[in-house]
Design a protein around this motif. Sequence first.
Motif, PDB file in Angstrom:
ATOM      1  N   MET A 286      26.607  28.017  49.212  1.00 33.15           N
ATOM      2  CA  MET A 286      27.619  28.882  49.778  1.00 33.15           C
ATOM      3  C   MET A 286      28.550  29.357  48.661  1.00 33.15           C
ATOM      4  SD  MET A 286      30.716  28.007  52.401  1.00 33.15           S
ATOM      5  CE  MET A 286      29.740  27.886  53.852  1.00 33.15           C
ATOM      6  N   VAL A 287      28.964  30.589  48.762  1.00 32.01           N
ATOM      7  CA  VAL A 287      29.872  31.168  47.773  1.00 32.01           C
ATOM      8  C   VAL A 287      31.309  30.906  48.217  1.00 32.01           C
ATOM      9  CG1 VAL A 287      30.626  33.313  46.681  1.00 32.01           C
ATOM     10  CG2 VAL A 287      28.211  32.937  47.144  1.00 32.01           C
ATOM     11  N   ARG A 288      32.142  30.506  47.256  1.00 33.14           N
ATOM     12  CA  ARG A 288      33.565  30.279  47.520  1.00 33.14           C
ATOM     13  C   ARG A 288      34.380  31.152  46.582  1.00 33.14           C
ATOM     14  NH1 ARG A 288      35.259  25.978  50.987  1.00 33.14           N
ATOM     15  NH2 ARG A 288      37.180  26.091  49.846  1.00 33.14           N
ATOM     16  N   LEU A 289      35.547  31.534  47.048  1.00 30.34           N
ATOM     17  CA  LEU A 289      36.513  32.208  46.188  1.00 30.34           C
ATOM     18  C   LEU A 289      37.487  31.136  45.743  1.00 30.34           C
ATOM     19  CD1 LEU A 289      37.272  35.430  48.248  1.00 30.34           C
ATOM     20  CD2 LEU A 289      35.542  35.074  46.511  1.00 30.34           C
TER      21      LEU A 289
ATOM     22  N   GLU B 181      55.694  40.944  40.798  1.00 33.17           N
ATOM     23  CA  GLU B 181      54.782  42.064  40.545  1.00 33.17           C
ATOM     24  C   GLU B 181      53.790  41.736  39.434  1.00 33.17           C
ATOM     25  OE1 GLU B 181      54.830  45.347  41.845  1.00 33.17           O
ATOM     26  OE2 GLU B 181      56.160  44.589  43.408  1.00 33.17           O
ATOM     27  N   LYS B 182      54.205  40.916  38.470  1.00 32.19           N
ATOM     28  CA  LYS B 182      53.372  40.592  37.318  1.00 32.19           C
ATOM     29  C   LYS B 182      52.611  39.279  37.483  1.00 32.19           C
ATOM     30  CE  LYS B 182      56.376  43.004  34.086  1.00 32.19           C
ATOM     31  NZ  LYS B 182      57.235  42.873  32.925  1.00 32.19           N
ATOM     32  N   GLN B 183      52.788  38.590  38.619  1.00 31.70           N
ATOM     33  CA  GLN B 183      52.124  37.305  38.814  1.00 31.70           C
ATOM     34  C   GLN B 183      50.647  37.439  39.130  1.00 31.70           C
ATOM     35  OE1 GLN B 183      54.072  34.917  41.768  1.00 31.70           O
ATOM     36  NE2 GLN B 183      55.107  33.712  40.220  1.00 31.70           N
ATOM     37  N   THR B 184      50.252  38.503  39.831  1.00 27.25           N
ATOM     38  CA  THR B 184      48.862  38.616  40.254  1.00 27.25           C
ATOM     39  C   THR B 184      48.292  39.992  39.945  1.00 27.25           C
ATOM     40  OG1 THR B 184      49.481  39.368  42.454  1.00 27.25           O
ATOM     41  CG2 THR B 184      49.131  37.010  42.176  1.00 27.25           C
ATOM     42  N   SER B 185      46.999  40.014  39.782  1.00 28.97           N
ATOM     43  CA  SER B 185      46.228  41.244  39.695  1.00 28.97           C
ATOM     44  C   SER B 185      44.912  40.963  40.411  1.00 28.97           C
ATOM     45  CB  SER B 185      45.970  41.627  38.242  1.00 28.97           C
ATOM     46  OG  SER B 185      45.110  42.736  38.195  1.00 28.97           O
ATOM     47  N   LEU B 186      44.710  41.623  41.550  1.00 29.84           N
ATOM     48  CA  LEU B 186      43.536  41.343  42.374  1.00 29.84           C
ATOM     49  C   LEU B 186      42.725  42.612  42.599  1.00 29.84           C
ATOM     50  CD1 LEU B 186      45.239  39.196  45.145  1.00 29.84           C
ATOM     51  CD2 LEU B 186      44.034  38.378  43.124  1.00 29.84           C
ATOM     52  N   ASP B 187      41.402  42.465  42.609  1.00 29.10           N
ATOM     53  CA  ASP B 187      40.498  43.553  42.973  1.00 29.10           C
ATOM     54  C   ASP B 187      40.232  43.406  44.475  1.00 29.10           C
ATOM     55  OD1 ASP B 187      38.591  45.491  43.253  1.00 29.10           O
ATOM     56  OD2 ASP B 187      37.262  44.710  41.681  1.00 29.10           O
ATOM     57  N   VAL B 188      41.112  44.011  45.274  1.00 25.79           N
ATOM     58  CA  VAL B 188      41.105  43.807  46.726  1.00 25.79           C
ATOM     59  C   VAL B 188      39.805  44.286  47.361  1.00 25.79           C
ATOM     60  CG1 VAL B 188      42.302  44.359  48.874  1.00 25.79           C
ATOM     61  CG2 VAL B 188      43.615  43.913  46.804  1.00 25.79           C
ATOM     62  N   GLU B 189      39.246  45.376  46.884  1.00 30.59           N
ATOM     63  CA  GLU B 189      37.982  45.873  47.442  1.00 30.59           C
ATOM     64  C   GLU B 189      36.866  44.840  47.308  1.00 30.59           C
ATOM     65  OE1 GLU B 189      36.290  49.662  46.444  1.00 30.59           O
ATOM     66  OE2 GLU B 189      38.291  50.558  46.355  1.00 30.59           O
ATOM     67  N   ARG B 190      36.744  44.252  46.134  1.00 28.02           N
ATOM     68  CA  ARG B 190      35.684  43.256  45.908  1.00 28.02           C
ATOM     69  C   ARG B 190      35.972  41.959  46.666  1.00 28.02           C
ATOM     70  NH1 ARG B 190      31.132  44.774  45.347  1.00 28.02           N
ATOM     71  NH2 ARG B 190      30.532  42.813  44.399  1.00 28.02           N
ATOM     72  N   ILE B 191      37.240  41.598  46.815  1.00 29.91           N
ATOM     73  CA  ILE B 191      37.583  40.410  47.602  1.00 29.91           C
ATOM     74  C   ILE B 191      37.193  40.634  49.052  1.00 29.91           C
ATOM     75  CG2 ILE B 191      39.494  39.021  48.483  1.00 29.91           C
ATOM     76  CD1 ILE B 191      40.849  39.482  45.731  1.00 29.91           C
ATOM     77  N   ARG B 192      37.499  41.816  49.586  1.00 33.25           N
ATOM     78  CA  ARG B 192      37.099  42.143  50.958  1.00 33.25           C
ATOM     79  C   ARG B 192      35.576  42.102  51.104  1.00 33.25           C
ATOM     80  NH1 ARG B 192      41.178  44.240  54.085  1.00 33.25           N
ATOM     81  NH2 ARG B 192      43.007  44.949  52.958  1.00 33.25           N
ATOM     82  N   HIS B 193      34.859  42.601  50.100  1.00 32.80           N
ATOM     83  CA  HIS B 193      33.397  42.558  50.133  1.00 32.80           C
ATOM     84  C   HIS B 193      32.898  41.122  50.229  1.00 32.80           C
ATOM     85  CE1 HIS B 193      29.199  43.044  48.986  1.00 32.80           C
ATOM     86  NE2 HIS B 193      29.416  42.148  48.033  1.00 32.80           N
ATOM     87  N   TRP B 194      33.403  40.249  49.364  1.00 29.41           N
ATOM     88  CA  TRP B 194      32.929  38.874  49.340  1.00 29.41           C
ATOM     89  C   TRP B 194      33.286  38.126  50.624  1.00 29.41           C
ATOM     90  CZ3 TRP B 194      29.221  36.978  46.607  1.00 29.41           C
ATOM     91  CH2 TRP B 194      28.910  37.550  45.385  1.00 29.41           C
TER      92      TRP B 194
ATOM     93  N   GLY C  49      33.799  39.495  53.498  1.00 22.27           N
ATOM     94  CA  GLY C  49      32.996  40.124  54.540  1.00 22.27           C
ATOM     95  C   GLY C  49      31.552  39.653  54.554  1.00 22.27           C
ATOM     96  N   THR C  50      31.030  39.223  53.411  1.00 13.29           N
ATOM     97  CA  THR C  50      29.650  38.739  53.351  1.00 13.29           C
ATOM     98  C   THR C  50      29.562  37.226  53.521  1.00 13.29           C
ATOM     99  OG1 THR C  50      29.749  38.641  50.945  1.00 13.29           O
ATOM    100  CG2 THR C  50      28.834  40.631  51.923  1.00 13.29           C
ATOM    101  N   GLY C  51      30.691  36.570  53.807  1.00 10.47           N
ATOM    102  CA  GLY C  51      30.642  35.154  54.146  1.00 10.47           C
ATOM    103  C   GLY C  51      31.220  34.201  53.124  1.00 10.47           C
ATOM    104  N   ALA C  52      31.794  34.682  52.046  1.00 13.43           N
ATOM    105  CA  ALA C  52      32.400  33.787  51.060  1.00 13.43           C
ATOM    106  C   ALA C  52      33.658  33.149  51.666  1.00 13.43           C
ATOM    107  CB  ALA C  52      32.770  34.546  49.798  1.00 13.43           C
TER     108      ALA C  52
END
Length: 91
Positions: A1-4, A47-60, A62-65
């Motif tokens: 299983m994939v985890r974030l 504002e400088k604490q995080t940088s996230l690729d929200v599209e790819r997080i939603r993808h993962w 959404g596919t069960g991660a």
Amino acid sequence: MVRLRFKRFGRTHKPFYRLCAIDQRAPRDGAAIEELGWYDPTQQDPEKQTSLDVERIRHWVGTGAQPSETVSDLLVREGVLDKKTRKLVKG
């Protein structure tokens, strides 16, 4: 299983984390499938604490991660997951 989950970088008393999609059997700092952003808890400015690729997080997600508890809390704070259900927010 994939985890974030986070991979820890930085030095003693100055942590820096990368958010990764990774097989749950892999070690904490092992090879990641994909890196999705970073988190720097030592930054004072939120504002400088995080940088996230929200599209790819939603993808993962959404596919069960499954996000870890800490990653889930961060994604709720950033508005990617719903606070009560821990499901993806539409948008």
